[in-house]
Scaffold this active site. Structure first.
Site, short mmCIF file in Angstrom:
data_model
loop_
_atom_site.label_atom_id
_atom_site.label_comp_id
_atom_site.label_asym_id
_atom_site.label_seq_id
_atom_site.Cartn_x
_atom_site.Cartn_y
_atom_site.Cartn_z
CB SER A 180 -0.96 0.00 1.19
OG SER A 180 -0.27 -0.18 2.40
CG HIS B 272 -3.77 -0.56 -2.25
ND1 HIS B 272 -4.22 0.73 -2.17
CD2 HIS B 272 -3.51 -0.97 -0.99
CE1 HIS B 272 -4.21 1.10 -0.89
NE2 HIS B 272 -3.78 0.10 -0.16
CE LYS C 111 -7.52 1.24 0.90
NZ LYS C 111 -6.96 0.33 1.87
#
Ligand SMILES: *Cc1c(COP(=O)(O)O)cnc(C)c1O
Length: 393
Positions: free
Chosen positions: A176, A204, A236
């Site tokens: 991350s 992610h 995300k």
């Protein structure tokens, strides 16, 4: 005896580690209003630009009309509603796993999975750069906890030789704060060779990576046998909120029975699950978002390296610029902000000491012109920074 909070806070300030929350006064997007200022932002994790997409918003509104607002109870009581269930089935299909289980946040999904799978007498091995929620989960589990060198299967193997009990190997998919990706093929083979299970948190990777946005595990073509525990977050790339764990029927049933962060919490609002069903559609089918994002990443890396900036080995939307000390990182972020550009400074303890950085994140919602503006702002800010705060060689 008293808590000397003032001293603790003062110490944090003098170390340039004091955190402040920017006040967002607009929806998420490339152009935001923050603390009264219009800014071009490169710091959200809304990688595909879905957080404020009209279809996702409409699904949320219709979901609220149909299902109300609050989840009302935990999943095991009467909070597990039809949209939650449909989303779990859609996520299982998306990940190619037999089942998926929905959580309210990624932090909770990680606490849940690790603590349900290992405990006293077991072992948990984590990449030393794993997300804080994974490290916390490992510590909370009570299993023997050890960290291996970043993305290093040989270092993992050494530790596995000394492991006891059930052993869980845990890694971020896309890291991350660095943007590099785990060597899943090597980690999976090493874990398997030692009878350990691999858990991948690809918070992610889902969205930007994989032909259909299925993240690093899709990109690497790994099965449920290679990666028995797969975690994704929905706040995300999906642009909504929540998280999921995907895996075998037995894994999911074990979490439902034993994972305390699953059992003892209210289900997320069902309308949020409706919104995620809509964003999943877009995420899977709109390949142009991934393609445009890759083009922006190329443009940024090319431009930044021409400026002599130190980039990391990343082909993901996370493109950190390593600056070194916290004061320099804060100053560079402030200089960019004076130029109307917002990029967050990431400091210890979020990243190792001496590796403070600007964490640039790109989104499919950005245009090439906006990335060019970022590069212009970086050019002038970087040269000013080096005049003001030269690095003594
Ligand atoms: C953001 C993040 C989480 C936490 O997810 P939330 O849904 O925001 O709680 C977990 N793991 C990784 C790797 C993350 O980046």
């Amino acid at each position: 005896m008293s808590f000397d909070l003032a001293a603790r806070l003062a110490e944090r300030r003098t170390a340039d580690l004091f955190r402040q929350r920017p006040l967002l006064q607009s929806p998420q997007g490339p152009e935001v209003q923050v603390d009264g200022q219009r800014l071009l932002a490169f710091c959200s994790n809304d990688y595909l630009g879905l957080a404020n997409h009209p279809d996702v918003l409409a699904a949320l509104q219709q979901g609220a009309q149909r299902w109300g607002v609050g989840g009302g109870a935990s999943h095991l009581v009467v909070g597990h509603s039809t949209p939650h269930h449909e989303l779990e089935e859609a996520l299982a299909d998306f990940t190619g796993r037999p089942r998926a289980l929905l959580f309210s946040t990624g932090y909770m999904a990680n606490l849940a999975a690790v603590t349900a799978l290992v405990g006293q007498g077991d072992s948990v091995m984590e990449d030393r750069l794993n997300h804080a929620s994974l490290l916390d989960a490992g510590l909370l589990s009570g299993a023997r906890f050890s960290r291996y060198l970043h993305n290093d299967a040989a270092s993992l193997a050494q530790r596995l030789n000394k492991a006891s009990g059930n052993t869980l190997v845990v890694t971020d998919g896309v890291f991350s704060m660095d943007g590099d990706v785990a060597d899943l093929a090597a980690l999976s083979a090493t874990a398997k060779a030692h009878g350990a299970w691999l858990m991948v948190d690809d918070a992610h990777g889902f969205g930007p990576l994989g032909a259909q946005g299925g993240g690093l595990v899709e990109a690497c073509g790994l099965s449920v046998d290679d990666v028995p525990v797969l975690v994704g977050t929905l706040g995300k790339g999906f642009g909504t909120a929540g998280a999921f764990v995907a895996g075998s029927d037995e894994l999911i049933e074990t979490l439902i029975q034993f994972a305390r962060p699953y059992i003892y919490t209210t289900s997320q609002p069902p309308a949020v699950a409706c919104a995620t069903l809509a964003s999943l559609q877009l995420l899977r089918s709109e390949h142009w978002r991934r393609e445009h994002l890759q083009a922006l990443i190329q443009q940024f890396r090319q431009g930044a390296s021409e400026l002599g900036l130190r980039l990391m080995d990343s082909h993901t939307p996370i493109q950190p610029i390593v600056v070194g000390d916290s004061a320099r990182a804060l100053r560079l972020s402030a200089l960019l902000r004076e130029r109307g550009v917002m990029v967050g400074a990431i400091r210890p303890p979020t990243v190792p000491a001496g590796s403070a950085r600007l964490r640039v994140t790109l989104s499919a919602a950005h245009s090439h012109a906006q990335v060019a503006r970022l590069l212009d702002a970086l050019a002038s800010s970087w040269s000013l920074l080096n005049q003001e705060m030269p690095i003594d060689a």
